[in-house]
Each structure stands twice: as structure tokens, then as C-alpha cells.
Enzyme design. Structure first.
Site, PDB file in Angstrom:
ATOM      1  N   VAL A 110       0.844  -1.190   0.000  1.00 23.96           N
ATOM      2  CA  VAL A 110       0.000   0.000   0.000  1.00 23.96           C
ATOM      3  C   VAL A 110       0.882   1.244   0.000  1.00 23.96           C
ATOM      4  CG1 VAL A 110      -1.544   1.311   1.494  1.00 23.96           C
ATOM      5  CG2 VAL A 110      -1.874  -1.151   1.238  1.00 23.96           C
ATOM      6  N   TYR A 127      10.528  10.914  -7.842  1.00 22.38           N
ATOM      7  CA  TYR A 127       9.993  10.011  -6.813  1.00 22.38           C
ATOM      8  C   TYR A 127       9.769  10.790  -5.501  1.00 22.38           C
ATOM      9  CZ  TYR A 127       9.122   5.427  -4.698  1.00 22.38           C
ATOM     10  OH  TYR A 127       8.533   4.341  -4.079  1.00 22.38           O
ATOM     11  N   LYS A 140       9.434   5.854   1.800  1.00 18.92           N
ATOM     12  CA  LYS A 140      10.012   4.500   1.744  1.00 18.92           C
ATOM     13  C   LYS A 140      11.189   4.362   2.713  1.00 18.92           C
ATOM     14  CE  LYS A 140       7.304   2.585  -1.338  1.00 18.92           C
ATOM     15  NZ  LYS A 140       6.164   1.784  -0.852  1.00 18.92           N
ATOM     16  N   LYS A 159       5.074  -1.226 -14.142  1.00 13.25           N
ATOM     17  CA  LYS A 159       3.969  -0.354 -14.556  1.00 13.25           C
ATOM     18  C   LYS A 159       2.677  -0.776 -13.853  1.00 13.25           C
ATOM     19  CE  LYS A 159       2.283   1.729 -18.730  1.00 13.25           C
ATOM     20  NZ  LYS A 159       1.716   1.331 -19.985  1.00 13.25           N
ATOM     21  N   LEU A 191      -0.917   0.934 -11.366  1.00 15.83           N
ATOM     22  CA  LEU A 191      -1.712   2.135 -11.128  1.00 15.83           C
ATOM     23  C   LEU A 191      -0.926   3.161 -10.309  1.00 15.83           C
ATOM     24  CD1 LEU A 191      -4.638   2.832 -11.859  1.00 15.83           C
ATOM     25  CD2 LEU A 191      -5.318   2.057  -9.579  1.00 15.83           C
TER      26      LEU A 191
HETATM   27  P1  NAD Z   1      -1.169  -0.460  -7.035  1.00 12.67           P
HETATM   28  O1  NAD Z   1      -1.772   0.861  -7.399  1.00 12.67           O
HETATM   29  O2  NAD Z   1      -1.617  -1.630  -7.791  1.00 12.67           O
HETATM   30  O3  NAD Z   1      -1.314  -0.744  -5.478  1.00 12.67           O
HETATM   31  C1  NAD Z   1      -1.342   0.284  -4.518  1.00 12.67           C
HETATM   32  C2  NAD Z   1      -2.434  -0.076  -3.540  1.00 12.67           C
HETATM   33  O4  NAD Z   1      -2.452   0.836  -2.450  1.00 12.67           O
HETATM   34  C3  NAD Z   1      -3.836  -0.045  -4.177  1.00 12.67           C
HETATM   35  O5  NAD Z   1      -4.467  -1.289  -4.010  1.00 12.67           O
HETATM   36  C4  NAD Z   1      -4.555   1.019  -3.379  1.00 12.67           C
HETATM   37  O6  NAD Z   1      -5.937   0.739  -3.213  1.00 12.67           O
HETATM   38  C5  NAD Z   1      -3.809   0.934  -2.062  1.00 12.67           C
HETATM   39  N1  NAD Z   1      -4.038   2.112  -1.219  1.00 12.67           N
HETATM   40  C6  NAD Z   1      -3.804   3.416  -1.515  1.00 12.67           C
HETATM   41  N2  NAD Z   1      -4.223   4.198  -0.500  1.00 12.67           N
HETATM   42  C7  NAD Z   1      -4.727   3.365   0.458  1.00 12.67           C
HETATM   43  C8  NAD Z   1      -5.322   3.562   1.731  1.00 12.67           C
HETATM   44  N3  NAD Z   1      -5.486   4.785   2.258  1.00 12.67           N
HETATM   45  N4  NAD Z   1      -5.729   2.459   2.437  1.00 12.67           N
HETATM   46  C9  NAD Z   1      -5.564   1.221   1.936  1.00 12.67           C
HETATM   47  N5  NAD Z   1      -5.015   0.968   0.730  1.00 12.67           N
HETATM   48  C10 NAD Z   1      -4.610   2.042  -0.006  1.00 12.67           C
HETATM   49  O7  NAD Z   1       0.418  -0.237  -7.236  1.00 12.67           O
HETATM   50  P2  NAD Z   1       1.677  -1.155  -6.883  1.00 12.67           P
HETATM   51  O8  NAD Z   1       2.774  -0.608  -7.717  1.00 12.67           O
HETATM   52  O9  NAD Z   1       1.324  -2.580  -6.958  1.00 12.67           O
HETATM   53  O10 NAD Z   1       1.997  -0.726  -5.388  1.00 12.67           O
HETATM   54  C11 NAD Z   1       2.076  -1.632  -4.313  1.00 12.67           C
HETATM   55  C12 NAD Z   1       3.274  -1.306  -3.436  1.00 12.67           C
HETATM   56  O11 NAD Z   1       4.476  -1.584  -4.165  1.00 12.67           O
HETATM   57  C13 NAD Z   1       3.385   0.148  -2.998  1.00 12.67           C
HETATM   58  O12 NAD Z   1       3.867   0.202  -1.675  1.00 12.67           O
HETATM   59  C14 NAD Z   1       4.426   0.696  -3.951  1.00 12.67           C
HETATM   60  O13 NAD Z   1       5.074   1.843  -3.448  1.00 12.67           O
HETATM   61  C15 NAD Z   1       5.349  -0.498  -4.012  1.00 12.67           C
HETATM   62  N6  NAD Z   1       6.315  -0.508  -5.111  1.00 12.67           N
HETATM   63  C16 NAD Z   1       5.899  -0.292  -6.374  1.00 12.67           C
HETATM   64  C17 NAD Z   1       6.830  -0.313  -7.394  1.00 12.67           C
HETATM   65  C18 NAD Z   1       6.400  -0.053  -8.815  1.00 12.67           C
HETATM   66  O14 NAD Z   1       7.253   0.322  -9.623  1.00 12.67           O
HETATM   67  N7  NAD Z   1       5.142  -0.253  -9.168  1.00 12.67           N
HETATM   68  C19 NAD Z   1       8.181  -0.565  -7.126  1.00 12.67           C
HETATM   69  C20 NAD Z   1       8.570  -0.800  -5.810  1.00 12.67           C
HETATM   70  C21 NAD Z   1       7.621  -0.761  -4.802  1.00 12.67           C
END
Ligand code: NAD
Length: 254
Positions: free
Chosen positions: A91, A154, A161, A191, A193
Site C-alpha cells: 500500500v 519520486y 520509503k 507499470k 496504477l
Molecule cells: P497499485 O496501485 O496496484 O497498489 C497500490 C495499492 O495501495 C492499491 O491497491 C490502493 O488501493 C492501495 N491504497 C492506496 N491508499 C490506500 C489507503 N489509504 N488504504 C488502503 N489501501 C490504499 O500499485 P503497486 O505498484 O502494486 O503498489 C504496491 C506497493 O508496491 C506500494 O507500496 C508501492 O510503493 C510499491 N512498489 C511499487 C513499485 C512499482 O514500480 N510499481 C516498485 C517498488 C515498490
């Protein structure tokens, strides 16, 4: 099957591109039971079918910025499952305005929101579910290299983070007394949301493809595989760690 019968609670599936979806699919293949959180009706409409597709037990509402909802989620899970063997915290959120330009321009509210959703939520979820976590349970959170190095645009999320990764270490000590482990996976860019909010994200993907030792970007399945290891007893002596799943990019200098 490495997770046979283990009950895994997944926070952060938004759709089938989410990192949490990749993790959940891998957990399912390894025999885990699953339950999924959602925030709001729009996300519920996507998460309910995913729960069904992956043979999950139930979904539940949980906005991690709302203590009452986090407590309510813990009550519901206690009633449904009694105990939990794994929590996946996937999240994060920051205002789009805070994900481009100069970091120095971050507003107090933007800073507070990003840190609240993306870092403090790990602490509050661990606290609320502490009593349900079985000895040997594993908590996994998702982080990114922007915590350690400056990644263009970022910005406040890098600071969030860094707080998240430090929280992993402090939580490891508190939860370790009960034999509960907690680790972070530092995934390469994917990639999703959430990633679409970061200005110029495509440039980061291109850069990794050119410069990472494996000359490619990671997939949500790559992250899922490593999460299985961290959730399973194979990593029984691993806690407080940040584990890179980034095709080796973090080892590069010039
Ligand atoms: P995603 O948009 O699919 O997932 C993010 C999730 O956070 C969503 O399900 C959203 O509903 C949830 N969220 C946002 N606000 C919230 C709240 N107030 N309460 C509960 N849930 C909430 O995107 P993702 O890339 O799969 O992200 C998941 C995690 O991975 C995040 O912590 C992100 O920072 C981390 N991450 C992403 C990447 C990347 O490049 N996509 C790389 C490293 C780490």
C-alpha cells in the site's frame, strides 16, 4: 507446496497489474488461503472478482489512514480465521503533485499524507493484527530504491520509503519477541496504477532495461516468487531485511 494451509492477508490489490496480485497468485499456487482488503466501492468491484479468481476466502474494507477501519478489519479477520500466518502490506499513496518537479516544494499536507499511507500504515496494521499473528508468521511490505538514492520525481515517496524501511527494522525487534518476522521487498519499477502517478516513469523503465545486470525489468511474478520465500519457513531466520528484487540494479555504480 511451500505455503500449504497458511492464511495470508493481502493489503493493496487494486487490479491484476498490482504487485499484490502477483504475490497473491504465487501464494495461491503454493497452497495459501487468501483474504483481500479494498478501499472504496470502485476498488471493491475489482477486488471481489480477483478474490473469487484466486479462490480467496473473503474481502474486507480497510482504509489504512482510518484507525477504526484497521481495528474493524482485525475484528473481522479474528472472527473469520482466528489467526493469520502472513500479512502482505502493498500500500502506498502520494498526491500526483508531489511526484514531479522539486522535492523542496512538497507541502506539509502532502508530506503527511504520503508518510501516513505509505509508512505509518505498516506500524498500525502490525499493531492491530499483532494478537492474531501466529508464532512463525511473516509480514512483508513493498519498498523501492528511491528510499536510498535520489530517483527523479519520486520525491516524497522516497522519504516515505526510507521511513518504511526503518520501520521494518524497529518492528522486527518488537515482533521478533513473539517469533514473528517482518521484511521488505525492494522491487524494481513495474507499470502499475500507483506507478502511473510518477512523472516520467517510462524513462525509469527504459533506464533499468539498459543498465540492470539482467538487462530487463522485473515482473509481478518475479516479486511473487521472492514473497513466497519470505512468507515460507525457508526464510525462518530472516527478519528486518530489505530484499532487492530488481534484476540487480542496486549493485551498479558507473
Ligand atoms: P497499485 O496501485 O496496484 O497498489 C497500490 C495499492 O495501495 C492499491 O491497491 C490502493 O488501493 C492501495 N491504497 C492506496 N491508499 C490506500 C489507503 N489509504 N488504504 C488502503 N489501501 C490504499 O500499485 P503497486 O505498484 O502494486 O503498489 C504496491 C506497493 O508496491 C506500494 O507500496 C508501492 O510503493 C510499491 N512498489 C511499487 C513499485 C512499482 O514500480 N510499481 C516498485 C517498488 C515498490
Amino acid at each position: 507446496m511451500l505455503l500449504e494451509g497458511k492464511k495470508a492477508l493481502v493489503f493493496g490489490v487494486a487490479n491484476n497489474k498490482s504487485i499484490a496480485y502477483g504475490i497473491s497468485s504465487a501464494f495461491r499456487r503454493e497452497g495459501a488461503r487468501l483474504a483481500f482488503s479494498y478501499v472504496g466501492e470502485a476498488i471493491q468491484k475489482r477486488v471481489d472478482p480477483i478474490c473469487e479468481e484466486l479462490g480467496g476466502d473473503f474481502t474486507f474494507p480497510c482504509d489504512v489512514t482510518d484507525d477504526a477501519q484497521v481495528a474493524g478489519a482485525a475484528d473481522l479477520v479474528r472472527e473469520k480465521w482466528g489467526t493469520v500466518d502472513c500479512i502482505v502490506h502493498s500500500v502506498a499513496f502520494a498526491h500526483r503533485d508531489d511526484l514531479h518537479g522539486r522535492f523542496i516544494d512538497t507541502s506539509r499536507d502532502g508530506f503527511r499524507l504520503a508518510l501516513d499511507v505509505s509508512a505509518y500504515s505498516l506500524v498500525s496494521v502490525c499493531k492491530a493484527f499483532e494478537g492474531l499473528l501466529a508464532p512463525g508468521a511473516s509480514v512483508i511490505t513493498m519498498t523501492y530504491y528511491g528510499s536510498q538514492k535520489v530517483i527523479t520525481n519520486y520525491n516524497v515517496m522516497g522519504v516515505a520509503k526510507a521511513a518504511l524501511e526503518a520501520s521494518v527494522r524497529y518492528l522486527a525487534v518488537d515482533l521478533g519477541e513473539k517469533g514473528i518476522r517482518i521484511n521488505g521487498i525492494s522491487a524494481g519499477p513495474i507499470k502499475t496504477l500507483a506507478a502511473s502517478g510518477i512523472s516520467g516513469f517510462k524513462n525509469i523503465l527504459n533506464h533499468i532495461e539498459e543498465h540492470a545486470p539482467l538487462r530487463r525489468n522485473v515482473t509481478i511474478d518475479d516479486v511473487g516468487g521472492s514473497a513466497v520465500y519470505l512468507a515460507s519457513d525457508l526464510s525462518a531466520a530472516v527478519t528486518g531485511e530489505i530484499h532487492f528484487v530488481d534484476c540487480g540494479y542496486n549493485v551498479m555504480g558507473i
